[in-house]
Scaffold this motif. Structure first.
Motif, PDB file in Angstrom:
ATOM      1  N   ASP A 148     -13.312 -37.877 109.007  1.00 27.39           N
ATOM      2  CA  ASP A 148     -13.189 -37.033 107.917  1.00 27.39           C
ATOM      3  C   ASP A 148     -12.020 -37.293 107.268  1.00 27.39           C
ATOM      4  O   ASP A 148     -11.629 -37.488 106.076  1.00 27.39           O
ATOM      5  CB  ASP A 148     -13.233 -35.631 108.321  1.00 27.39           C
ATOM      6  CG  ASP A 148     -14.723 -35.211 108.533  1.00 27.39           C
ATOM      7  OD1 ASP A 148     -15.605 -35.837 108.196  1.00 27.39           O
ATOM      8  OD2 ASP A 148     -14.513 -34.280 109.195  1.00 27.39           O
ATOM      9  N   LEU A 151     -12.025 -40.628 105.413  1.00 23.73           N
ATOM     10  CA  LEU A 151     -12.873 -40.761 104.064  1.00 23.73           C
ATOM     11  C   LEU A 151     -11.964 -40.028 102.929  1.00 23.73           C
ATOM     12  O   LEU A 151     -11.849 -40.324 101.918  1.00 23.73           O
ATOM     13  CB  LEU A 151     -14.111 -40.079 104.364  1.00 23.73           C
ATOM     14  CG  LEU A 151     -15.025 -40.754 105.288  1.00 23.73           C
ATOM     15  CD1 LEU A 151     -16.295 -39.857 105.757  1.00 23.73           C
ATOM     16  CD2 LEU A 151     -15.558 -42.035 104.559  1.00 23.73           C
ATOM     17  N   GLU A 157     -16.241 -41.960  98.330  1.00 22.77           N
ATOM     18  CA  GLU A 157     -17.464 -40.823  98.088  1.00 22.77           C
ATOM     19  C   GLU A 157     -18.612 -41.025  99.077  1.00 22.77           C
ATOM     20  O   GLU A 157     -19.320 -41.861  99.538  1.00 22.77           O
ATOM     21  CB  GLU A 157     -18.148 -41.370  96.551  1.00 22.77           C
ATOM     22  CG  GLU A 157     -19.222 -40.732  96.292  1.00 22.77           C
ATOM     23  CD  GLU A 157     -20.081 -41.168  95.210  1.00 22.77           C
ATOM     24  OE1 GLU A 157     -21.100 -40.648  94.784  1.00 22.77           O
ATOM     25  OE2 GLU A 157     -19.573 -42.551  94.616  1.00 22.77           O
ATOM     26  N   ILE A 158     -18.778 -39.750  99.383  1.00 20.28           N
ATOM     27  CA  ILE A 158     -20.006 -39.474 100.448  1.00 20.28           C
ATOM     28  C   ILE A 158     -21.257 -39.387  99.470  1.00 20.28           C
ATOM     29  O   ILE A 158     -21.271 -38.155  98.854  1.00 20.28           O
ATOM     30  CB  ILE A 158     -19.679 -38.224 101.462  1.00 20.28           C
ATOM     31  CG1 ILE A 158     -18.249 -38.685 102.075  1.00 20.28           C
ATOM     32  CG2 ILE A 158     -21.025 -37.968 102.276  1.00 20.28           C
ATOM     33  CD1 ILE A 158     -17.695 -37.352 103.110  1.00 20.28           C
ATOM     34  N   LYS A 161     -25.040 -36.775 103.964  1.00 24.44           N
ATOM     35  CA  LYS A 161     -24.562 -36.663 105.277  1.00 24.44           C
ATOM     36  C   LYS A 161     -25.903 -36.098 106.162  1.00 24.44           C
ATOM     37  O   LYS A 161     -26.548 -35.238 105.680  1.00 24.44           O
ATOM     38  CB  LYS A 161     -23.479 -35.285 105.269  1.00 24.44           C
ATOM     39  CG  LYS A 161     -22.194 -35.866 105.187  1.00 24.44           C
ATOM     40  CD  LYS A 161     -21.379 -34.522 105.439  1.00 24.44           C
ATOM     41  CE  LYS A 161     -19.822 -34.708 105.030  1.00 24.44           C
ATOM     42  NZ  LYS A 161     -18.843 -33.845 105.248  1.00 24.44           N
ATOM     43  N   LEU A 169     -23.855 -41.065 107.809  1.00 24.09           N
ATOM     44  CA  LEU A 169     -23.212 -40.832 106.464  1.00 24.09           C
ATOM     45  C   LEU A 169     -23.572 -42.160 105.740  1.00 24.09           C
ATOM     46  O   LEU A 169     -23.718 -42.964 106.317  1.00 24.09           O
ATOM     47  CB  LEU A 169     -21.753 -40.758 106.568  1.00 24.09           C
ATOM     48  CG  LEU A 169     -21.022 -39.761 106.978  1.00 24.09           C
ATOM     49  CD1 LEU A 169     -19.386 -40.016 106.871  1.00 24.09           C
ATOM     50  CD2 LEU A 169     -21.396 -38.204 106.621  1.00 24.09           C
ATOM     51  N   ILE A 171     -22.436 -43.857 102.200  1.00 20.93           N
ATOM     52  CA  ILE A 171     -21.122 -43.764 101.581  1.00 20.93           C
ATOM     53  C   ILE A 171     -20.894 -44.907 100.454  1.00 20.93           C
ATOM     54  O   ILE A 171     -21.914 -45.848 100.673  1.00 20.93           O
ATOM     55  CB  ILE A 171     -19.840 -43.564 102.325  1.00 20.93           C
ATOM     56  CG1 ILE A 171     -19.754 -45.161 103.152  1.00 20.93           C
ATOM     57  CG2 ILE A 171     -19.706 -42.419 103.281  1.00 20.93           C
ATOM     58  CD1 ILE A 171     -18.269 -45.189 103.973  1.00 20.93           C
TER      59      ILE A 171
END
Length: 192
Positions: A148, A151, A157-158, A161, A169, A171
Motif C-alpha cells: 500500500d 503504490l 493506479e489500482i 483489487k 491487484l 495495476i
C-alpha cells in the motif's frame, strides 16, 4: 509526446446555450469510444454530444472527430484543431451542448467548441506522456502495508483489487516503477 494528467470536466454558458466539456486520458480507441458512449448516455437529452479523440495505439495514430448534428465542421473539427495546436495525444473530449434558444451561427459554434476543448485540456493539465503496462500482483496479507505504501508513494493506479486467500491487484504502472516493484521480495508479478 504530451497527454493530459486526469479526467475532468468544465462548463460555461454562451447566449443561453450550456456547454459541458468532458475530457479523459485514454490509451486505446476502445477506451475513447466507451467514454463517448458513457457521456452520450448520461446526456441523452442534450442537443449535441460532439467528440474528438487522438490516440496512439500500437505505434499507430487514430484521430477522429464528429459534429453530432451540428453544421459540418463547426464542432468536432475545431475541437480536433485545438488538440493538434496544443500537441496532445491519448485523450478524448466530449462537448455536450444544451441549446438555449439563441442561434450562435457557424462562427459562434466554431469558437465555443474550440473554447470548450481548450478549457478542458487546460483543466486536465498537459503532462509528458509516460507509457504504462497493466500488471497483476499477488501477495500474502502480511505484505499489504508495504505494498500500500509503495503504490501510494509512486501514485500507481489500482484498476482492480481482490481479497481471497491472498491479495490480488491489477495495476497500471510505468516501466520505471515496475523495475522498483520487482525489487520487492515475496510478490508474484504477472505482466499482461
Amino acid at each position: 509526446m504530451k497527454t493530459i494528467a486526469k479526467e475532468t470536466s468544465i462548463e460555461f454558458l454562451e447566449k443561453k446555450s450550456r456547454f459541458i466539456g468532458y475530457i479523459k486520458p485514454v490509451n486505446t480507441v476502445l477506451d475513447a469510444e466507451k467514454f463517448i458512449k458513457k457521456i452520450s448516455e448520461k446526456h441523452f437529452d442534450a442537443t449535441h454530444n460532439v467528440y474528438a479523440y487522438k490516440v496512439v495505439e500500437n505505434n499507430q495514430e487514430y484521430f477522429k472527430f464528429n459534429d453530432n448534428g451540428e453544421p459540418l465542421n463547426t464542432a468536432g473539427k475545431p475541437m480536433a484543431e485545438i488538440i493538434n495546436r496544443l500537441d496532445v495525444s491519448n485523450l478524448v473530449i466530449v462537448s455536450t451542448r444544451y441549446f438555449g434558444g439563441v442561434k450562435l451561427g457557424a462562427g459562434g459554434l466554431i469558437r465555443n467548441y474550440a473554447k470548450c476543448a481548450k478549457l478542458a485540456i487546460i483543466e486536465a493539465e498537459i503532462i509528458e506522456y509516460v507509457p504504462k503496462s497493466i500488471v497483476l500482483l499477488d501477495y500474502e496479507y502480511t505484505k499489504s502495508a508495504e505494498m500500500d505504501m509503495f503504490l501510494e508513494k509512486n501514485s500507481i493506479e489500482i484498476i482492480e483489487k481482490t481479497y481471497n486467500e491472498r491479495v490480488s491487484l491489477k495495476i497500471s504502472i510505468s516501466d520505471e516503477n515496475l523495475k522498483k516493484l520487482k525489487e520487492i521480495k515475496g510478490i508474484i508479478i504477472i505482466e499482461l
